[in-house]
Design a protein around this motif. Structure first.
Motif, PDB file in Angstrom:
ATOM      1  N   LYS A  44      -1.111 -26.713  -9.750  1.00 32.98           N
ATOM      2  CA  LYS A  44      -1.860 -25.955  -8.754  1.00 32.98           C
ATOM      3  C   LYS A  44      -0.960 -24.927  -8.077  1.00 32.98           C
ATOM      4  O   LYS A  44      -1.364 -23.775  -7.881  1.00 32.98           O
ATOM      5  N   ALA A  45       0.258 -25.307  -7.740  1.00 33.00           N
ATOM      6  CA  ALA A  45       1.190 -24.371  -7.108  1.00 33.00           C
ATOM      7  C   ALA A  45       1.501 -23.204  -8.038  1.00 33.00           C
ATOM      8  O   ALA A  45       1.591 -22.048  -7.601  1.00 33.00           O
ATOM      9  N   HIS A  46       1.658 -23.499  -9.324  1.00 32.54           N
ATOM     10  CA  HIS A  46       1.947 -22.437 -10.302  1.00 32.54           C
ATOM     11  C   HIS A  46       0.793 -21.440 -10.365  1.00 32.54           C
ATOM     12  O   HIS A  46       1.014 -20.224 -10.316  1.00 32.54           O
ATOM     13  N   PHE A  47      -0.443 -21.929 -10.475  1.00 32.45           N
ATOM     14  CA  PHE A  47      -1.573 -21.025 -10.584  1.00 32.45           C
ATOM     15  C   PHE A  47      -1.846 -20.288  -9.276  1.00 32.45           C
ATOM     16  O   PHE A  47      -2.253 -19.128  -9.293  1.00 32.45           O
ATOM     17  N   ASP A  48      -1.603 -20.931  -8.139  1.00 37.66           N
ATOM     18  CA  ASP A  48      -1.742 -20.232  -6.859  1.00 37.66           C
ATOM     19  C   ASP A  48      -0.750 -19.085  -6.771  1.00 37.66           C
ATOM     20  O   ASP A  48      -1.085 -17.992  -6.315  1.00 37.66           O
ATOM     21  N   ALA A  49       0.485 -19.312  -7.223  1.00 36.68           N
ATOM     22  CA  ALA A  49       1.498 -18.262  -7.208  1.00 36.68           C
ATOM     23  C   ALA A  49       1.116 -17.133  -8.162  1.00 36.68           C
ATOM     24  O   ALA A  49       1.285 -15.949  -7.833  1.00 36.68           O
ATOM     25  N   CYS A  50       0.602 -17.471  -9.331  1.00 30.53           N
ATOM     26  CA  CYS A  50       0.184 -16.444 -10.286  1.00 30.53           C
ATOM     27  C   CYS A  50      -0.976 -15.614  -9.737  1.00 30.53           C
ATOM     28  O   CYS A  50      -0.990 -14.389  -9.859  1.00 30.53           O
ATOM     29  N   ASN A  51      -1.940 -16.277  -9.118  1.00 31.94           N
ATOM     30  CA  ASN A  51      -3.088 -15.566  -8.562  1.00 31.94           C
ATOM     31  C   ASN A  51      -2.675 -14.697  -7.388  1.00 31.94           C
ATOM     32  O   ASN A  51      -3.197 -13.591  -7.223  1.00 31.94           O
ATOM     33  N   ALA A  52      -1.742 -15.147  -6.572  1.00 29.21           N
ATOM     34  CA  ALA A  52      -1.270 -14.349  -5.445  1.00 29.21           C
ATOM     35  C   ALA A  52      -0.552 -13.109  -5.949  1.00 29.21           C
ATOM     36  O   ALA A  52      -0.726 -12.014  -5.406  1.00 29.21           O
ATOM     37  N   GLN A  53       0.245 -13.258  -6.995  1.00 30.97           N
ATOM     38  CA  GLN A  53       0.962 -12.115  -7.546  1.00 30.97           C
ATOM     39  C   GLN A  53      -0.007 -11.128  -8.178  1.00 30.97           C
ATOM     40  O   GLN A  53       0.159  -9.923  -8.060  1.00 30.97           O
ATOM     41  N   ARG A  54      -1.045 -11.622  -8.822  1.00 34.69           N
ATOM     42  CA  ARG A  54      -2.016 -10.737  -9.451  1.00 34.69           C
ATOM     43  C   ARG A  54      -2.741  -9.916  -8.388  1.00 34.69           C
ATOM     44  O   ARG A  54      -3.010  -8.747  -8.572  1.00 34.69           O
ATOM     45  N   GLU A  55      -3.053 -10.536  -7.243  1.00 37.97           N
ATOM     46  CA  GLU A  55      -3.717  -9.809  -6.165  1.00 37.97           C
ATOM     47  C   GLU A  55      -2.798  -8.739  -5.590  1.00 37.97           C
ATOM     48  O   GLU A  55      -3.251  -7.660  -5.222  1.00 37.97           O
ATOM     49  N   GLU A  56      -1.495  -9.022  -5.512  1.00 37.04           N
ATOM     50  CA  GLU A  56      -0.542  -8.036  -5.011  1.00 37.04           C
ATOM     51  C   GLU A  56      -0.382  -6.885  -5.990  1.00 37.04           C
ATOM     52  O   GLU A  56      -0.173  -5.743  -5.588  1.00 37.04           O
ATOM     53  N   ASP A  57      -0.470  -7.177  -7.275  1.00 40.77           N
ATOM     54  CA  ASP A  57      -0.290  -6.154  -8.304  1.00 40.77           C
ATOM     55  C   ASP A  57      -1.538  -5.311  -8.527  1.00 40.77           C
ATOM     56  O   ASP A  57      -1.474  -4.292  -9.219  1.00 40.77           O
ATOM     57  N   ALA A  58      -2.662  -5.717  -7.961  1.00 47.87           N
ATOM     58  CA  ALA A  58      -3.901  -4.986  -8.166  1.00 47.87           C
ATOM     59  C   ALA A  58      -3.759  -3.578  -7.584  1.00 47.87           C
ATOM     60  O   ALA A  58      -3.152  -3.368  -6.539  1.00 47.87           O
ATOM     61  N   ALA A  59      -4.301  -2.616  -8.303  1.00 52.69           N
ATOM     62  CA  ALA A  59      -4.200  -1.224  -7.864  1.00 52.69           C
ATOM     63  C   ALA A  59      -5.008  -1.030  -6.583  1.00 52.69           C
ATOM     64  O   ALA A  59      -6.111  -1.562  -6.450  1.00 52.69           O
ATOM     65  N   PRO A  60      -4.487  -0.257  -5.636  1.00 58.72           N
ATOM     66  CA  PRO A  60      -5.244  -0.003  -4.422  1.00 58.72           C
ATOM     67  C   PRO A  60      -6.486   0.805  -4.762  1.00 58.72           C
ATOM     68  O   PRO A  60      -6.461   1.702  -5.600  1.00 58.72           O
ATOM     69  N   GLY A  61      -7.564   0.474  -4.144  1.00 58.69           N
ATOM     70  CA  GLY A  61      -8.824   1.157  -4.435  1.00 58.69           C
ATOM     71  C   GLY A  61      -9.684   0.375  -5.419  1.00 58.69           C
ATOM     72  O   GLY A  61     -10.877   0.629  -5.524  1.00 58.69           O
ATOM     73  N   TRP A  62      -9.073  -0.524  -6.149  1.00 58.76           N
ATOM     74  CA  TRP A  62      -9.841  -1.365  -7.071  1.00 58.76           C
ATOM     75  C   TRP A  62     -10.142  -2.671  -6.357  1.00 58.76           C
ATOM     76  O   TRP A  62      -9.304  -3.231  -5.689  1.00 58.76           O
ATOM     77  N   GLU A  63     -11.321  -3.145  -6.533  1.00 59.00           N
ATOM     78  CA  GLU A  63     -11.696  -4.415  -5.926  1.00 59.00           C
ATOM     79  C   GLU A  63     -11.728  -5.495  -6.995  1.00 59.00           C
ATOM     80  O   GLU A  63     -12.158  -5.252  -8.112  1.00 59.00           O
ATOM     81  N   ALA A  64     -11.278  -6.671  -6.623  1.00 59.24           N
ATOM     82  CA  ALA A  64     -11.332  -7.795  -7.545  1.00 59.24           C
ATOM     83  C   ALA A  64     -12.774  -8.258  -7.672  1.00 59.24           C
ATOM     84  O   ALA A  64     -13.527  -8.265  -6.691  1.00 59.24           O
ATOM     85  N   PRO A  65     -13.212  -8.600  -8.877  1.00 60.50           N
ATOM     86  CA  PRO A  65     -14.601  -9.074  -9.046  1.00 60.50           C
ATOM     87  C   PRO A  65     -14.811 -10.386  -8.305  1.00 60.50           C
ATOM     88  O   PRO A  65     -13.930 -11.220  -8.207  1.00 60.50           O
ATOM     89  N   VAL A  66     -15.997 -10.530  -7.778  1.00 61.61           N
ATOM     90  CA  VAL A  66     -16.356 -11.717  -7.024  1.00 61.61           C
ATOM     91  C   VAL A  66     -17.334 -12.533  -7.850  1.00 61.61           C
ATOM     92  O   VAL A  66     -18.322 -12.006  -8.364  1.00 61.61           O
ATOM     93  N   ALA A  67     -17.047 -13.818  -7.970  1.00 61.60           N
ATOM     94  CA  ALA A  67     -17.942 -14.693  -8.736  1.00 61.60           C
ATOM     95  C   ALA A  67     -19.195 -14.961  -7.907  1.00 61.60           C
ATOM     96  O   ALA A  67     -19.125 -15.158  -6.695  1.00 61.60           O
ATOM     97  N   ALA A  68     -20.314 -14.957  -8.564  1.00 65.26           N
ATOM     98  CA  ALA A  68     -21.587 -15.205  -7.858  1.00 65.26           C
ATOM     99  C   ALA A  68     -21.878 -16.657  -7.770  1.00 65.26           C
ATOM    100  O   ALA A  68     -21.499 -17.469  -8.497  1.00 65.26           O
TER     101      ALA A  68
END
Length: 68
Positions: A44-68
């Motif tokens: 869980k810690a590994h995937f939380d760290a990966c997801n946090a890094q992916r959010e930081e790397d996301a280009a500004p102006g792009w929004e992450a998709p939201v699950a319905a």
């Protein structure tokens, strides 16, 4: 991820030993459960760290998709 493999291997060894040592069965199964808990926590810690890094790397102006 290496720690996850180690914890799962230790849990497996504890379960194997429990099969051959009936007097220590409950203690060994408890240790196996503890190692599985550690593996889940590390995973869980590994995937939380990966997801946090992916959010930081996301280009500004792009929004992450939201699950319905």
């Amino acid at each position: 991820m290496e720690n996850v493999r180690r914890y799962r291997a230790l849990a497996s060894l504890c379960r194997q030993q429990a099969a051959y040592r009936p007097l220590q069965n409950w203690q060994l199964l408890g240790q196996a459960e503890h190692f599985e808990y550690l593996a889940e926590t590390a995973l869980k810690a590994h995937f939380d760290a990966c997801n946090a890094q992916r959010e930081e790397d996301a280009a500004p102006g792009w929004e992450a998709p939201v699950a319905a």
